[in-house]
Structures are given as structure tokens and as C-alpha cells.
Design a protein around this motif. Structure first.
Motif, PDB file in Angstrom:
ATOM      1  N   LEU A 205       2.310  55.343   0.071  1.00 49.92           N
ATOM      2  CA  LEU A 205       2.432  56.787   0.322  1.00 49.92           C
ATOM      3  C   LEU A 205       3.825  57.262  -0.053  1.00 49.92           C
ATOM      4  O   LEU A 205       3.986  58.319  -0.680  1.00 49.92           O
ATOM      5  CB  LEU A 205       2.142  57.083   1.793  1.00 49.92           C
ATOM      6  CG  LEU A 205       2.317  58.540   2.235  1.00 49.92           C
ATOM      7  CD1 LEU A 205       1.372  59.448   1.464  1.00 49.92           C
ATOM      8  CD2 LEU A 205       2.069  58.671   3.743  1.00 49.92           C
TER       9      LEU A 205
ATOM     10  N   LYS B 259       4.132  57.472  -3.758  1.00 53.76           N
ATOM     11  CA  LYS B 259       3.394  58.621  -4.274  1.00 53.76           C
ATOM     12  C   LYS B 259       4.180  59.909  -4.079  1.00 53.76           C
ATOM     13  O   LYS B 259       4.213  60.776  -4.953  1.00 53.76           O
ATOM     14  CB  LYS B 259       2.030  58.705  -3.571  1.00 53.76           C
ATOM     15  CG  LYS B 259       1.149  59.833  -4.075  1.00 53.76           C
ATOM     16  CD  LYS B 259      -0.205  59.819  -3.376  1.00 53.76           C
ATOM     17  CE  LYS B 259      -1.104  60.949  -3.882  1.00 53.76           C
ATOM     18  NZ  LYS B 259      -2.421  60.946  -3.182  1.00 53.76           N
ATOM     19  N   GLN B 260       4.833  60.028  -2.906  1.00 54.92           N
ATOM     20  CA  GLN B 260       5.622  61.224  -2.632  1.00 54.92           C
ATOM     21  C   GLN B 260       6.799  61.355  -3.591  1.00 54.92           C
ATOM     22  O   GLN B 260       7.210  62.463  -3.940  1.00 54.92           O
ATOM     23  CB  GLN B 260       6.112  61.195  -1.185  1.00 54.92           C
ATOM     24  CG  GLN B 260       5.005  61.354  -0.156  1.00 54.92           C
ATOM     25  CD  GLN B 260       5.484  61.120   1.263  1.00 54.92           C
ATOM     26  OE1 GLN B 260       6.531  60.515   1.481  1.00 54.92           O
ATOM     27  NE2 GLN B 260       4.715  61.606   2.233  1.00 54.92           N
TER      28      GLN B 260
ATOM     29  N   PRO C 230       5.994  69.649   2.952  1.00 52.36           N
ATOM     30  CA  PRO C 230       5.734  68.641   1.926  1.00 52.36           C
ATOM     31  C   PRO C 230       5.712  69.266   0.542  1.00 52.36           C
ATOM     32  O   PRO C 230       5.635  70.491   0.388  1.00 52.36           O
ATOM     33  CB  PRO C 230       4.348  68.098   2.314  1.00 52.36           C
ATOM     34  CG  PRO C 230       3.724  69.180   3.135  1.00 52.36           C
ATOM     35  CD  PRO C 230       4.858  69.839   3.861  1.00 52.36           C
ATOM     36  N   PRO C 231       5.767  68.419  -0.528  1.00 54.67           N
ATOM     37  CA  PRO C 231       5.811  68.939  -1.899  1.00 54.67           C
ATOM     38  C   PRO C 231       4.666  69.880  -2.230  1.00 54.67           C
ATOM     39  O   PRO C 231       4.828  70.811  -2.999  1.00 54.67           O
ATOM     40  CB  PRO C 231       5.724  67.654  -2.737  1.00 54.67           C
ATOM     41  CG  PRO C 231       6.292  66.593  -1.860  1.00 54.67           C
ATOM     42  CD  PRO C 231       5.876  66.966  -0.469  1.00 54.67           C
ATOM     43  N   SER C 232       3.477  69.662  -1.663  1.00 52.69           N
ATOM     44  CA  SER C 232       2.343  70.510  -1.999  1.00 52.69           C
ATOM     45  C   SER C 232       2.599  71.962  -1.630  1.00 52.69           C
ATOM     46  O   SER C 232       2.105  72.885  -2.273  1.00 52.69           O
ATOM     47  CB  SER C 232       1.081  70.017  -1.282  1.00 52.69           C
ATOM     48  OG  SER C 232       1.283  70.020   0.122  1.00 52.69           O
TER      49      SER C 232
ATOM     50  N   THR D 273      -2.638  71.684   3.778  1.00 50.93           N
ATOM     51  CA  THR D 273      -2.958  70.357   3.261  1.00 50.93           C
ATOM     52  C   THR D 273      -4.000  69.736   4.171  1.00 50.93           C
ATOM     53  O   THR D 273      -3.833  69.724   5.388  1.00 50.93           O
ATOM     54  CB  THR D 273      -1.709  69.449   3.234  1.00 50.93           C
ATOM     55  OG1 THR D 273      -0.733  70.028   2.372  1.00 50.93           O
ATOM     56  CG2 THR D 273      -2.061  68.049   2.749  1.00 50.93           C
TER      57      THR D 273
END
Length: 459
Positions: free
Chosen positions: A166, A169-170, A220-222, A230
Motif C-alpha cells: 500500500l 502504491k501511494q 489522500p492523493p485521490s 474514496t
């Protein structure tokens, strides 16, 4: 001969498991008992060993799929019509000695260190190294990877834990390009950070980057990409923990009592033990002293070490202590327990607590380690919290929360002095323990933390 392998019951009675990652691919040749996949149940991440030796014919699920117990997971080409060699029982047989029945997979985990890893078929053309064409494309879209960073991909799937995957991925890091520095061959968070820093220091931009308004955000990046929410599927350990906590909260009538205690003598004892060179590697802390105090107090207040058996209409009193240690992980809360903690010394308890915490953080806590607990401790003080109202682990009569140790003015021998002070919070099942019993137990634990020498008087 094609042999199917179905997802077994991992010893927990759970109906399904999520496939975290394959450690093999179609066409790989595997050995007996070699790790083929990681699956996440409602309790833990479990490594599946191969029950056969042969070539992987087909994989019937992808990473992220939820597979029902009994469904075909993987197919082997064993060659000819010979009967397959099956995996050995956990401790009774060696790898070379075939078992007579397909094993229960819980408990024997991965193949021994040094055993062969999957032999991946090399895909190359024109004599060039077998480098994936997507090696550069999988990097951040605006980055250019220098030739020194484009290395041959490993011929096997990279090994890592779910929290590390994880994290990678981040950061947008491809784990296939990260080299594991440890002897175990497992990629750690530090390995990912080191790779990200190295690439970040050398990457260049192919197009001018427009000025960006500086903002400070914890989202978070999203969120920065325009998504306002999310959604994360509720599964695995998080789902199990939620169900267990709801079941506990609405089944056992909880009562929580608090007591603030001067633990200066305990912190001084810990400091003296840390100064002892022969004990420095054992990392003895407040948690270990509290664990010892709990074990001693439970011997005097057995109601806190019992469970309510509704089906049998009985109260079951334990004459041993399987001490649960609550551990927060990236996958959710897990509570592995120390078996027969009442028989361990302070040093042995410290070692056991550290071992459980390290295993939990790596995502390798086995289901067996989280079953059969009789009493639990949770240390909320590590987060800077003074107190809380912990929820009972299902099937247990009590749980003790340790608050932060704070240096503050306190009455000591008739005067005000700076002392180390901590708040204890005990939650208990009021069906099994009344207020007097709970309070006396908490006072006994506090007395030991106030004066550790009092432990010498207890049996």
C-alpha cells in the motif's frame, strides 16, 4: 496429469478469503511446500504452501478477488499419470517424505528459508535483457527514468507485506524495481523509501511544470485529483474486527472504571534495567511491567479471567492466562495473545510482547495466535492518549487500557513533587464481574505499578 487445488478451510471455519497476491505465475515450476500465494482471511494474512510439485497450469483468481472455500484456486500439470506428491504435515514429516492426506495449511506456512523460488520463464527478444516494456510507463507519467534506473525485472514476483505494498502504491513505486536489502528477501518500507528517494533525486521533467498554488492538506492523493470521496471494500481483518466489536458491545454489558496512579517507581526500575548491559536487548518497558502485574492480579481475582458460556449456561474460569496484546496495524486491529503468560518472567514477557508486535506490523500474525485469549491489554498511551473505554475482546471478561505516562505535579509523601503519572482504564463484563471485583483488581495492578517491589509479596 492436471491436478486442481481448491482453497482449503484455513482452520478458522471462515467461508472465504481474499487473494492478496500470487507468488507464482502460469508456467512456473514449483517445489513441494513452496509458497504460492498470500490470502487474507477475516483474521490474518496467510501464506499458502504448494501441496504439489509440478508446473503451474492455470491460476483461477486474480489479486483482490474474494475466493470461496472449496473453489478451485490453482491447477497443476504434474506430468504423466503418477499420483501427486502432497505437502507434509506441519511438524511430523519432512519435505522429502510424502503425506497421506492433504494437509491443514494453518501452522506450516512458507517453505523453509533457502528453498527454491519459482522459476519464471524469461521473455526476451533479439538477445536483449528481459526487461518489461512497461517498466518506464509504470512510473509517474511526468517522470523520465534514467538508464541507470531501468534494471532487469526480477524473475519472480517481489515479496512484501500488505502495508508495504500500500505504501509503495501511494508513492507510485513499482515493487518489481525495488531491491530487498534484508536477508529474508522481503521488501520493507525502508527499501521502498530508499528507492523513492533515489529516483526522486535523479528524475527530470520532459515538460515545464506550471506553477502550483501551495496548499497544506492531509487528504489522500485521490482528493487532489478531484474525487470527493474514496470507497474501500469492507473485508478482511477490518471486517472481522468490526463484527467482533459490535458483537461484544451488544452482548456483554460493559463497565469501565478508571484509576490514576504514580508510576515513578516503575519508570525508575525500567531505567535501571535498561542500564544493565545484559538486559539491553530485551527492551523492557511499561507494557511488560503492566503485563506482569495483570498476571499476578488475575491469580487473586479469577473472575476477570473467565468467560460466559451462554450455550452451556456456565461460567468458565481459566486457570491460566493467555494474555492478549492489542496491536494497531495497517490492516486493522489485531489481538494476538501470549500463551501461559502467568509462567513467564518480566524479561520473557518483554520479549514476547515485542515479538507479537513485530509480527503484527508485518502482517504475518497467524489465526492461531489470535484465538483463545483470556484477558487483554491495550496501550493507548503510545498515541499520547491519557485514557479511554476499551471494548472487550469477544469471549473475555476484561481488558486494561494503559494511558500515557506524564511528568506532572503530584502529592508525594505529604509534599508536591514532579512524578510520573499514568491513568489505567479497566473495562469488564458485568455478567461475570461486579464493581467491587473490578475495582479491587484494578487497585492491585496499580499497587504493583506504584511499588513494583510489592510483586515479591504476591503468589
Amino acid at each position: 496429469m492436471i491436478q486442481d487445488f481448491t482453497l482449503p478451510d484455513l482452520g478458522e471455519g471462515l467461508p472465504e478469503a481474499e487473494l492478496v497476491q500470487w507468488m507464482v505465475a502460469e508456467g512456473d515450476t514449483v517445489t513441494l511446500n513452496q509458497t504460492i500465494a498470500e490470502v487474507e482471511t477475516a483474521k490474518a494474512v496467510v501464506e499458502l504452501p504448494s501441496p504439489y510439485a509440478g508446473r503451474i497450469s492455470a491460476l483461477h483468481a486474480a489479486a483482490g478477488d474474494v475466493v470461496a472455500v472449496g473453489s478451485v484456486l490453482i491447477s497443476y500439470d504434474l506430468g504423466g499419470d503418477a499420483a501427486p506428491a502432497e505437502a507434509p504435515a506441519p511438524a511430523a514429516q519432512s519435505v522429502e517424505e510424502p503425506a497421506k492426506a492433504e494437509p491443514n495449511l494453518v501452522g506450516y506456512g512458507a517453505a523453509p528459508r533457502g528453498s527454491a523460488r519459482p522459476q519464471r520463464r524469461t521473455r526476451s527478444a533479439g538477445g536483449r535483457p528481459a526487461v518489461s516494456d512497461t517498466a518506464v510507463l509504470e512510473a509517474a507519467p511526468h517522470d523520465v527514468i534514467h538508464a541507470s534506473e531501468v534494471v532487469e525485472r526480477p524473475t519472480e514476483r517481489p515479496r512484501s507485506t500488505p502495508p508495504v505494498r500500500l505504501f509503495a502504491k501511494q508513492l507510485g513505486v513499482d515493487l518489481a524495481l525495488v531491491e530487498a536489502t534484508g536477508a529474508s528477501g522481503v521488501i520493507t518500507r525502508a527499501d521502498v523509501e530508499a528507492y523513492a528517494e533515489r529516483v526522486g533525486a535523479t528524475k527530470t521533467s520532459t515538460t515545464p511544470t506550471p506553477p502550483v498554488r501551495e496548499t497544506v492538506s492531509d487528504f489522500p492523493p485521490s482528493a487532489a485529483q478531484g474525487e470527493r470521496t474514496t470507497r474501500t471494500p469492507i473485508r478482511g481483518v477490518r471486517k472481522h474486527t468490526a463484527e467482533a466489536m459490535v458483537r461484544s458491545a451488544f452482548t456483554a454489558p460493559h463497565v469501565t472504571t478508571f484509576l490514576t496512579v504514580d508510576v515513578t517507581a516503575t519508570t525508575e526500575l525500567i531505567a535501571s534495567l535498561k542500564a544493565d548491559r545484559s538486559l539491553q536487548e530485551h527492551k523492557i518497558g511499561v507494557m511488560a511491567v503492566a503485563a506482569k502485574a495483570v498476571c499476578l492480579a488475575l491469580a487473586r481475582h479469577t473472575g476477570l479471567n473467565s468467560r460466559w458460556d451462554d450455550a452451556a449456561g456456565e461460567i468458565v474460569e481459566h486457570h491460566y492466562v493467555n494474555l492478549g496484546i492489542a496491536a494497531a496495524t495497517g490492516r486493522g486491529l489485531v489481538v494476538p495473545n501470549i500463551r501461559d503468560a502467568q509462567d513467564l518472567t518480566l524479561v520473557e514477557l518483554a520479549d514476547a510482547i515485542r515479538g507479537l508486535a513485530e509480527t503484527a506490523r508485518s502482517g504475518k500474525t497467524s489465526p492461531a495466535e489470535m484465538m483463545g485469549g483470556t484477558f487483554s491489554i491495550t496501550n493507548v498511551g503510545v498515541f499520547g492518549v491519557d485514557a479511554g473505554t476499551p471494548i472487550l475482546n469477544p469471549g473475555e471478561a476484561g481488558i486494561l487500557a494503559l494511558g500515557a505516562v506524564r511528568r506532572q505535579p503530584w502529592e508525594h509523601r505529604g509534599e508536591i513533587a514532579l512524578r510520573d503519572v499514568m491513568t489505567l482504564a479497566l473495562s469488564f463484563d458485568h455478567r461475570l464481574v461486579d464493581g467491587e471485583q473490578g475495582s479491587r483488581f484494578l487497585v492491585d495492578v496499580a499497587d504493583i505499578l506504584r511499588e513494583p517491589g510489592r510483586a515479591m509479596l504476591l503468589r
